[in-house]
Scaffold this motif. Sequence first.
Motif, PDB file in Angstrom:
ATOM      1  N   ARG A   1      81.823  13.054  42.661  1.00 16.87           N
ATOM      2  CA  ARG A   1      82.670  11.875  42.406  1.00 16.87           C
ATOM      3  C   ARG A   1      82.773  11.615  40.896  1.00 16.87           C
ATOM      4  O   ARG A   1      83.869  11.378  40.373  1.00 16.87           O
ATOM      5  CB  ARG A   1      82.103  10.657  43.128  1.00 16.87           C
ATOM      6  CG  ARG A   1      82.985   9.423  43.028  1.00 16.87           C
ATOM      7  CD  ARG A   1      82.438   8.221  43.799  1.00 16.87           C
ATOM      8  NE  ARG A   1      82.306   8.546  45.213  1.00 16.87           N
ATOM      9  CZ  ARG A   1      81.156   8.459  45.900  1.00 16.87           C
ATOM     10  NH1 ARG A   1      80.041   8.080  45.311  1.00 16.87           N
ATOM     11  NH2 ARG A   1      81.127   8.747  47.184  1.00 16.87           N
ATOM     12  N   ALA A   2      81.662  11.685  40.198  1.00 14.24           N
ATOM     13  CA  ALA A   2      81.659  11.455  38.750  1.00 14.24           C
ATOM     14  C   ALA A   2      82.431  12.543  38.010  1.00 14.24           C
ATOM     15  O   ALA A   2      83.194  12.248  37.075  1.00 14.24           O
ATOM     16  CB  ALA A   2      80.216  11.379  38.237  1.00 14.24           C
ATOM     17  N   ASP A   3      82.254  13.788  38.429  1.00 18.87           N
ATOM     18  CA  ASP A   3      82.985  14.885  37.789  1.00 18.87           C
ATOM     19  C   ASP A   3      84.490  14.739  38.002  1.00 18.87           C
ATOM     20  O   ASP A   3      85.281  14.940  37.086  1.00 18.87           O
ATOM     21  CB  ASP A   3      82.511  16.238  38.318  1.00 18.87           C
ATOM     22  CG  ASP A   3      81.217  16.698  37.670  1.00 18.87           C
ATOM     23  OD1 ASP A   3      80.930  16.276  36.530  1.00 18.87           O
ATOM     24  OD2 ASP A   3      80.493  17.488  38.306  1.00 18.87           O
ATOM     25  N   ARG A   4      84.889  14.391  39.199  1.00 15.24           N
ATOM     26  CA  ARG A   4      86.320  14.189  39.478  1.00 15.24           C
ATOM     27  C   ARG A   4      86.884  13.046  38.636  1.00 15.24           C
ATOM     28  O   ARG A   4      87.986  13.148  38.104  1.00 15.24           O
ATOM     29  CB  ARG A   4      86.544  13.916  40.953  1.00 15.24           C
ATOM     30  CG  ARG A   4      86.351  15.139  41.807  1.00 15.24           C
ATOM     31  CD  ARG A   4      87.077  14.981  43.123  1.00 15.24           C
ATOM     32  NE  ARG A   4      86.794  16.064  44.010  1.00 15.24           N
ATOM     33  CZ  ARG A   4      87.254  17.302  43.885  1.00 15.24           C
ATOM     34  NH1 ARG A   4      88.033  17.607  42.890  1.00 15.24           N
ATOM     35  NH2 ARG A   4      86.944  18.227  44.767  1.00 15.24           N
ATOM     36  N   ALA A   5      86.123  11.957  38.514  1.00 15.85           N
ATOM     37  CA  ALA A   5      86.564  10.816  37.709  1.00 15.85           C
ATOM     38  C   ALA A   5      86.748  11.219  36.245  1.00 15.85           C
ATOM     39  O   ALA A   5      87.600  10.672  35.543  1.00 15.85           O
ATOM     40  CB  ALA A   5      85.571   9.662  37.829  1.00 15.85           C
ATOM     41  N   ALA A   6      85.954  12.204  35.809  1.00 14.63           N
ATOM     42  CA  ALA A   6      86.054  12.702  34.432  1.00 14.63           C
ATOM     43  C   ALA A   6      87.127  13.791  34.291  1.00 14.63           C
ATOM     44  O   ALA A   6      87.289  14.363  33.214  1.00 14.63           O
ATOM     45  CB  ALA A   6      84.695  13.234  33.974  1.00 14.63           C
ATOM     46  N   GLY A   7      87.819  14.089  35.393  1.00 15.77           N
ATOM     47  CA  GLY A   7      88.903  15.073  35.337  1.00 15.77           C
ATOM     48  C   GLY A   7      88.453  16.516  35.460  1.00 15.77           C
ATOM     49  O   GLY A   7      89.224  17.431  35.183  1.00 15.77           O
ATOM     50  N   ARG A   8      87.217  16.745  35.898  1.00 11.76           N
ATOM     51  CA  ARG A   8      86.707  18.112  36.030  1.00 11.76           C
ATOM     52  C   ARG A   8      87.074  18.706  37.389  1.00 11.76           C
ATOM     53  O   ARG A   8      87.105  18.006  38.390  1.00 11.76           O
ATOM     54  CB  ARG A   8      85.198  18.134  35.862  1.00 11.76           C
ATOM     55  CG  ARG A   8      84.749  17.741  34.474  1.00 11.76           C
ATOM     56  CD  ARG A   8      83.235  17.863  34.322  1.00 11.76           C
ATOM     57  NE  ARG A   8      82.817  17.271  33.082  1.00 11.76           N
ATOM     58  CZ  ARG A   8      82.299  16.052  32.973  1.00 11.76           C
ATOM     59  NH1 ARG A   8      82.121  15.304  34.036  1.00 11.76           N
ATOM     60  NH2 ARG A   8      81.947  15.581  31.794  1.00 11.76           N
ATOM     61  N   THR A   9      87.284  20.019  37.404  1.00 15.46           N
ATOM     62  CA  THR A   9      87.521  20.738  38.649  1.00 15.46           C
ATOM     63  C   THR A   9      86.200  21.277  39.174  1.00 15.46           C
ATOM     64  O   THR A   9      85.252  21.504  38.415  1.00 15.46           O
ATOM     65  CB  THR A   9      88.520  21.887  38.464  1.00 15.46           C
ATOM     66  OG1 THR A   9      88.030  22.760  37.427  1.00 15.46           O
ATOM     67  CG2 THR A   9      89.902  21.366  38.099  1.00 15.46           C
ATOM     68  N   ILE A  10      86.162  21.476  40.500  1.00 12.35           N
ATOM     69  CA  ILE A  10      84.918  21.858  41.169  1.00 12.35           C
ATOM     70  C   ILE A  10      85.112  23.154  41.939  1.00 12.35           C
ATOM     71  O   ILE A  10      86.041  23.290  42.740  1.00 12.35           O
ATOM     72  CB  ILE A  10      84.474  20.769  42.180  1.00 12.35           C
ATOM     73  CG1 ILE A  10      84.427  19.377  41.534  1.00 12.35           C
ATOM     74  CG2 ILE A  10      83.162  21.145  42.843  1.00 12.35           C
ATOM     75  CD1 ILE A  10      83.350  19.183  40.518  1.00 12.35           C
ATOM     76  N   ALA A  11      84.204  24.110  41.718  1.00 17.59           N
ATOM     77  CA  ALA A  11      84.144  25.338  42.515  1.00 17.59           C
ATOM     78  C   ALA A  11      82.893  25.264  43.386  1.00 17.59           C
ATOM     79  O   ALA A  11      81.899  24.620  43.022  1.00 17.59           O
ATOM     80  CB  ALA A  11      84.095  26.573  41.628  1.00 17.59           C
ATOM     81  N   PHE A  12      82.968  25.936  44.521  1.00 16.86           N
ATOM     82  CA  PHE A  12      81.884  25.913  45.494  1.00 16.86           C
ATOM     83  C   PHE A  12      81.578  27.343  45.912  1.00 16.86           C
ATOM     84  O   PHE A  12      82.493  28.124  46.185  1.00 16.86           O
ATOM     85  CB  PHE A  12      82.340  25.097  46.719  1.00 16.86           C
ATOM     86  CG  PHE A  12      81.314  24.949  47.799  1.00 16.86           C
ATOM     87  CD1 PHE A  12      80.565  23.791  47.895  1.00 16.86           C
ATOM     88  CD2 PHE A  12      81.119  25.943  48.746  1.00 16.86           C
ATOM     89  CE1 PHE A  12      79.624  23.631  48.912  1.00 16.86           C
ATOM     90  CE2 PHE A  12      80.184  25.797  49.758  1.00 16.86           C
ATOM     91  CZ  PHE A  12      79.440  24.638  49.844  1.00 16.86           C
ATOM     92  N   ALA A  13      80.304  27.697  45.933  1.00 18.77           N
ATOM     93  CA  ALA A  13      79.859  29.007  46.415  1.00 18.77           C
ATOM     94  C   ALA A  13      78.671  28.774  47.339  1.00 18.77           C
ATOM     95  O   ALA A  13      78.021  27.732  47.266  1.00 18.77           O
ATOM     96  CB  ALA A  13      79.452  29.911  45.247  1.00 18.77           C
TER      97      ALA A  13
END
Length: 154
Positions: free
Chosen positions: A15-27
């Motif tokens: 949630r915090a990363d998204r609010a900061a505009g970061r994209t998320i990868a998942f492995a």
Amino acid sequence: MGKIVTREQLVDLVRADRAAGRTIAFANGCFDLLHVGHTRYLLAAAAEADRLMVAVNDDVTAAEKGPGRPILEAADRAEIVAAIRGVDYVTIFAEPTVAPLLALLRPDVHCKGTDYTVDTVPERSTVLAYGGRIAIVGDPKGHSTRDLLARIRE
């Protein structure tokens, strides 16, 4: 070094990363007896987004890999994965697939190794349902823990 976190902590971090505009990868994976195929997979997954979260199979689901597995306990496997460059967050999951975790976290990209195609990823429908992308990453499947264990036992 990545952080080992609970599912609840991971939700807050995403949630915090998204609010900061970061994209998320998942492995995800078992990561029992880490080998070069694992590191290449994780480094390639990290290149897909600003942050990489990794889900490690718990000991019960890892035992489905075969007799004597896992070699290392989930907490140890998680700590080793967290030490790999590019890995930001590591969590341990108990479900048979990561589909529930993907549905909860909704990462921008779900990364799978080259033993899959975009069409054969087990969680494909989950990822597409929330608008995510699937990336096949890493080197050709020429490395496996199963083969490594067979060589050790010889």
